[in-house]
Motif scaffolding. Structure first.
Motif, mmCIF file in Angstrom:
data_model
loop_
_atom_site.group_PDB
_atom_site.id
_atom_site.type_symbol
_atom_site.label_atom_id
_atom_site.label_comp_id
_atom_site.label_asym_id
_atom_site.label_seq_id
_atom_site.Cartn_x
_atom_site.Cartn_y
_atom_site.Cartn_z
ATOM 1 N N VAL A 58 0.844 -1.189 0.000
ATOM 2 C CA VAL A 58 0.000 0.000 0.000
ATOM 3 C C VAL A 58 0.881 1.241 0.000
ATOM 4 C CG1 VAL A 58 -1.881 1.199 1.160
ATOM 5 C CG2 VAL A 58 -1.720 -1.294 1.293
ATOM 6 N N PHE A 59 0.651 2.106 -0.960
ATOM 7 C CA PHE A 59 1.405 3.350 -1.066
ATOM 8 C C PHE A 59 0.540 4.500 -0.562
ATOM 9 C CE2 PHE A 59 2.877 0.428 -4.287
ATOM 10 C CZ PHE A 59 4.255 0.491 -4.179
ATOM 11 N N GLY A 60 1.023 5.202 0.453
ATOM 12 C CA GLY A 60 0.345 6.400 0.943
ATOM 13 C C GLY A 60 -0.573 6.215 2.120
ATOM 14 N N ALA A 61 -0.841 4.974 2.530
ATOM 15 C CA ALA A 61 -1.827 4.761 3.585
ATOM 16 C C ALA A 61 -1.405 5.372 4.913
ATOM 17 C CB ALA A 61 -2.090 3.268 3.762
ATOM 18 N N ASP A 62 -0.108 5.298 5.235
ATOM 19 C CA ASP A 62 0.341 5.773 6.543
ATOM 20 C C ASP A 62 0.410 7.289 6.619
ATOM 21 O OD1 ASP A 62 2.407 5.943 4.731
ATOM 22 O OD2 ASP A 62 3.967 5.347 6.156
ATOM 23 N N ARG A 63 0.110 7.963 5.529
ATOM 24 C CA ARG A 63 0.195 9.425 5.514
ATOM 25 C C ARG A 63 -1.121 10.103 5.881
ATOM 26 N NH1 ARG A 63 4.789 11.411 3.798
ATOM 27 N NH2 ARG A 63 6.306 10.031 2.800
ATOM 28 N N SER A 64 -2.169 9.330 6.060
ATOM 29 C CA SER A 64 -3.473 9.925 6.349
ATOM 30 C C SER A 64 -4.327 8.937 7.124
ATOM 31 C CB SER A 64 -4.187 10.315 5.046
ATOM 32 O OG SER A 64 -4.618 9.152 4.353
ATOM 33 N N THR A 65 -5.543 9.341 7.433
ATOM 34 C CA THR A 65 -6.476 8.453 8.135
ATOM 35 C C THR A 65 -6.982 7.337 7.234
ATOM 36 O OG1 THR A 65 -8.291 9.975 7.604
ATOM 37 C CG2 THR A 65 -7.220 10.243 9.750
ATOM 38 N N LEU A 66 -6.513 7.283 5.997
ATOM 39 C CA LEU A 66 -6.840 6.150 5.126
ATOM 40 C C LEU A 66 -6.161 4.865 5.598
ATOM 41 C CD1 LEU A 66 -6.586 7.821 1.596
ATOM 42 C CD2 LEU A 66 -8.662 7.258 2.879
ATOM 43 N N GLY A 67 -5.089 4.969 6.373
ATOM 44 C CA GLY A 67 -4.333 3.806 6.794
ATOM 45 C C GLY A 67 -5.163 2.727 7.467
ATOM 46 N N PRO A 68 -5.897 3.044 8.548
ATOM 47 C CA PRO A 68 -6.704 2.008 9.204
ATOM 48 C C PRO A 68 -7.794 1.441 8.301
ATOM 49 C CG PRO A 68 -6.383 3.911 10.639
ATOM 50 C CD PRO A 68 -5.879 4.317 9.296
ATOM 51 N N ILE A 69 -8.323 2.268 7.406
ATOM 52 C CA ILE A 69 -9.348 1.787 6.476
ATOM 53 C C ILE A 69 -8.766 0.719 5.558
ATOM 54 C CG2 ILE A 69 -10.758 2.471 4.483
ATOM 55 C CD1 ILE A 69 -11.190 5.168 5.873
ATOM 56 N N VAL A 70 -7.588 1.001 5.019
ATOM 57 C CA VAL A 70 -6.932 0.049 4.120
ATOM 58 C C VAL A 70 -6.582 -1.233 4.867
ATOM 59 C CG1 VAL A 70 -4.903 -0.345 2.683
ATOM 60 C CG2 VAL A 70 -6.050 1.873 2.625
ATOM 61 N N ALA A 71 -6.047 -1.107 6.063
ATOM 62 C CA ALA A 71 -5.650 -2.289 6.834
ATOM 63 C C ALA A 71 -6.845 -3.211 7.082
ATOM 64 C CB ALA A 71 -5.024 -1.856 8.155
ATOM 65 N N GLN A 72 -7.979 -2.628 7.420
ATOM 66 C CA GLN A 72 -9.170 -3.437 7.691
ATOM 67 C C GLN A 72 -9.667 -4.112 6.410
ATOM 68 O OE1 GLN A 72 -12.354 -1.253 9.529
ATOM 69 N NE2 GLN A 72 -13.598 -3.059 9.904
ATOM 70 N N ALA A 73 -9.616 -3.395 5.292
ATOM 71 C CA ALA A 73 -10.114 -3.952 4.032
ATOM 72 C C ALA A 73 -9.274 -5.132 3.569
ATOM 73 C CB ALA A 73 -10.140 -2.863 2.965
ATOM 74 N N VAL A 74 -7.959 -5.004 3.632
ATOM 75 C CA VAL A 74 -7.118 -6.113 3.165
ATOM 76 C C VAL A 74 -7.163 -7.279 4.145
ATOM 77 C CG1 VAL A 74 -5.637 -4.569 1.824
ATOM 78 C CG2 VAL A 74 -4.962 -5.205 4.154
ATOM 79 N N ALA A 75 -7.352 -7.000 5.438
ATOM 80 C CA ALA A 75 -7.459 -8.084 6.415
ATOM 81 C C ALA A 75 -8.691 -8.931 6.136
ATOM 82 C CB ALA A 75 -7.515 -7.514 7.827
ATOM 83 N N ALA A 76 -9.760 -8.301 5.628
ATOM 84 C CA ALA A 76 -10.974 -9.047 5.310
ATOM 85 C C ALA A 76 -10.752 -10.054 4.192
ATOM 86 C CB ALA A 76 -12.084 -8.082 4.929
ATOM 87 N N LEU A 77 -9.716 -9.836 3.381
ATOM 88 C CA LEU A 77 -9.362 -10.788 2.339
ATOM 89 C C LEU A 77 -8.457 -11.902 2.859
ATOM 90 C CD1 LEU A 77 -8.463 -8.560 -0.761
ATOM 91 C CD2 LEU A 77 -10.564 -9.843 -0.368
ATOM 92 N N GLY A 78 -8.052 -11.779 4.115
ATOM 93 C CA GLY A 78 -7.143 -12.761 4.685
ATOM 94 C C GLY A 78 -5.697 -12.512 4.319
ATOM 95 N N VAL A 79 -5.359 -11.254 3.973
ATOM 96 C CA VAL A 79 -3.973 -10.923 3.652
ATOM 97 C C VAL A 79 -3.517 -9.787 4.560
ATOM 98 C CG1 VAL A 79 -4.252 -11.638 1.251
ATOM 99 C CG2 VAL A 79 -4.586 -9.238 1.850
ATOM 100 N N THR A 80 -2.230 -9.557 4.579
ATOM 101 C CA THR A 80 -1.666 -8.499 5.405
ATOM 102 C C THR A 80 -1.331 -7.281 4.544
ATOM 103 O OG1 THR A 80 0.543 -9.445 5.116
ATOM 104 C CG2 THR A 80 -0.704 -10.120 7.061
ATOM 105 N N MET A 81 -1.148 -6.155 5.199
ATOM 106 C CA MET A 81 -0.769 -4.914 4.525
ATOM 107 C C MET A 81 0.734 -4.729 4.694
ATOM 108 S SD MET A 81 -2.397 -1.092 4.935
ATOM 109 C CE MET A 81 -1.587 -0.594 6.448
ATOM 110 N N SER A 82 1.446 -4.568 3.590
ATOM 111 C CA SER A 82 2.898 -4.466 3.620
ATOM 112 C C SER A 82 3.354 -3.069 3.218
ATOM 113 C CB SER A 82 3.530 -5.486 2.672
ATOM 114 O OG SER A 82 3.185 -6.792 3.044
#
Length: 545
Positions: free
Chosen positions: A418-442
């Motif tokens: 994920v590019f840019g997630a840690d720069r804004s409040t989008l980070g937790p949103i992205v982490a939750q979405a990819v976790a629902a697929l059973g994968v991790t955010m790198s």
């Protein structure tokens, strides 16, 4: 008279029917071709988009070509079928983008004159190669030169290469190298000459030259570049004109009478850890450039899915993907069509399928979603830059961009980069979405490549809008698959449908991005930059201060 496009098409259909044994007058037995492996409907739908967009018939979808226009009309039709409202010009889906292709018309002339001295010409190929000024056939400038080190101003790093000098009305000279101690995405931002010519413009300079401390390359010195044009025909540039790239030999002429001679600077000029004191050079640089410019018409494609909340529906989440690729170029193994299947027909297919999912969902989103296919990404993020500066809704209402660009779908991915997630409040949103697929955010496994500043979402970042884009990650088989693609297919004719593509992974990619988009669109608050974030502060984004 010829038979015309429609006639040729009908003739082709007739030939195809004959070849298939459908339109024969006799009853002769026909060979039956083996049936292709049938995919599930949702995977087949995604592949079908790529089959068309990456076909040889579209000749690589180069921006400004008739084949690109066909691709744009295809996407517009798919947006209509998905139930999206037109978000282009004049009630349609297409937003006209006035492209301008430009290149140096000749070698140009650069002359250095010291006070009381004779003019000293710089030699093309040895001392310099010229820049180009889009939309200006003739560009002339006569001004003092100020050396500003690497030309960087970055308060976060307590760095101001302009300290102690006044560059108003002058030409700045900066070294090509960038600081090694900057965070990778921030260093990538400054690595672009456009970022440093913008800094020069902010301080009143009228031109810039970049110094390569070794030699300058004559290879492709006159290559064509692209931007978008203003109504008067001049081209958009990020800052002051970049007049030339100057070699060490050329720099020696510029610094001939300076307090700090070039031979004192040269040993450290390509050292990314070095800093330099700015100083005005005791010379006038006279520059004369000629530029060839060619206007081209191309198109972004936009479709809007209105939100349902009486208040929040005025705000918009953008989903973007670039539609263009490299067109027809140098042949490789006899193939000259750069089809761009994974870069980025797959991204466009994902965009269309995401639109269908949102349109048919029984849970409409609170905010509106704008689906955007951009032109001329391969030419420097040109179409997205035009859109971000000329959106169909007020820019203040665009709350985020989620970008689809070159997802490599040849393997079952176990994580997502994920590019840019840690720069804004989008980070937790992205982490939750990819976790629902059973994968991790790198995090970015190749920070030196500067991918964060190399795709369309960055043009939204430059307007202060929090933005992200995701790739299938490099865990498990991912690293080998990524490296194989970059080595053997990236920007090559082999990026076509002959390569293995796992369409089930495409659906997982769509699922992750739709989950992210839905979370943004339904959240009670719009995304905000992390306080103190470099890009948020640089572009005055919400929450950064």
């Amino acid at each position: 008279m010829g038979i015309g496009v429609a006639g040729r098409w009908m003739a082709g259909v007739a030939l195809a029917l004959v070849a298939a044994g459908v339109a024969r007058a006799d009853n002769a037995p026909q060979a039956v071709a083996p049936s292709p492996v049938q995919l599930p409907d949702d995977q087949a739908a995604m592949k079908a988009h790529v089959m068309f967009l990456a076909s040889d018939a579209l000749r690589g979808r180069e921006a400004g070509t008739p084949e690109y226009r066909i691709a744009a009309e295809y996407v517009a039709a798919r947006f209509f079928a998905a139930g999206l409202r037109p978000a282009g010009d004049k009630g349609g889906y297409l937003q006209s983008v006035p492209l301008l292709r430009y290149q140096p018309a000749d070698h140009g002339d650069l002359v250095v004159t010291a006070k009381g001295g004779a003019p000293v010409p710089l030699l093309f190929g040895k001392d310099f190669v010229p820049g180009a000024v889009p939309g200006k056939p003739v560009f002339a400038l006569d001004a003092p030169v100020v050396f500003v080190g690497q030309g960087i101003v970055a308060p976060k790093y307590k760095r101001n290469d302009y300290a102690g000098v006044d560059v108003r009305g002058k030409i700045v000279a900066f070294l090509a190298e960038t600081p090694a101690n900057f965070q990778s995405e921030e260093r990538a931002h400054f690595a672009s000459p456009a970022s440093r010519t913008a800094i020069a413009a902010d301080r009143g300079a009228v031109g810039a030259i970049m110094i390569e401390p070794g030699s300058v390359s004559e290879a492709r010195w006159d290559r064509a570049r692209m931007t978008w044009a203003y109504p008067d025909g001049t081209g958009q540039i990020a800052g002051v004109p970049l007049i030339a790239t100057v070699s060490g030999a050329g720099a020696a002429k510029l610094f001939a009478h300076a307090r700090t001679p070039w031979d004192k600077i040269a040993p450290r000029a390509d050292d990314p850890t070095a800093t330099f004191k700015a100083e005005q050079l005791p010379v006038i640089l006279t520059a004369a450039l000629k530029t060839l410019s060619e206007p081209l018409e191309s198109y972004n494609v936009g479709g809007l899915l209105p939100g349902t909340d009486p208040s929040l529906s005025r705000e918009v989440v953008v989903l973007s993907a670039h539609l263009d690729h490299l067109g027809v170029g140098l042949p490789v193994n006899g193939d000259a069509i750069y089809n761009g299947a994974q870069d980025n027909a797959v991204g466009i297919a994902a965009l269309i399928e995401a639109a269908k999912r949102f349109r048919t969902s029984d849970m409409p989103t609170r905010r509106s979603i704008l689906f955007l296919a951009t032109t001329a990404e391969e030419e420097g993020l040109v179409g997205s830059d035009f859109f971000a500066r000329h959106p169909p809704v007020p820019a203040s209402r665009i709350v985020a961009d989620v970008n689809f660009d070159m997802p490599i779908l040849s393997y079952p991915f176990q994580d997502m980069t994920v590019f840019g997630a840690d720069r804004s409040t989008l980070g937790p949103i992205v982490a939750q979405a990819v976790a629902a697929l059973g994968v991790t955010m790198s995090t970015d496994p190749d920070p030196g490549e500067g991918f964060f500043v190399r795709s369309d979402h960055y043009r939204f970042v430059q307007q202060g809008i929090p933005s992200v884009f995701l790739w299938p990650g490099q865990a498990g088989p991912g690293k080998a698959a990524f490296e194989d693609f970059m080595k053997h297919r990236y920007h090559q004719p082999s990026d076509d449908l002959s390569q293995p593509i796992d369409w089930a992974q495409g659906l997982r990619f769509v699922a992750a991005n739709t989950a992210i988009t839905r979370a943004i669109a339904d959240a009670p608050e719009r995304p905000r930059w992390t306080k103190g974030d470099f890009f948020g502060l640089l572009y005055d984004g919400p929450g950064a201060k």
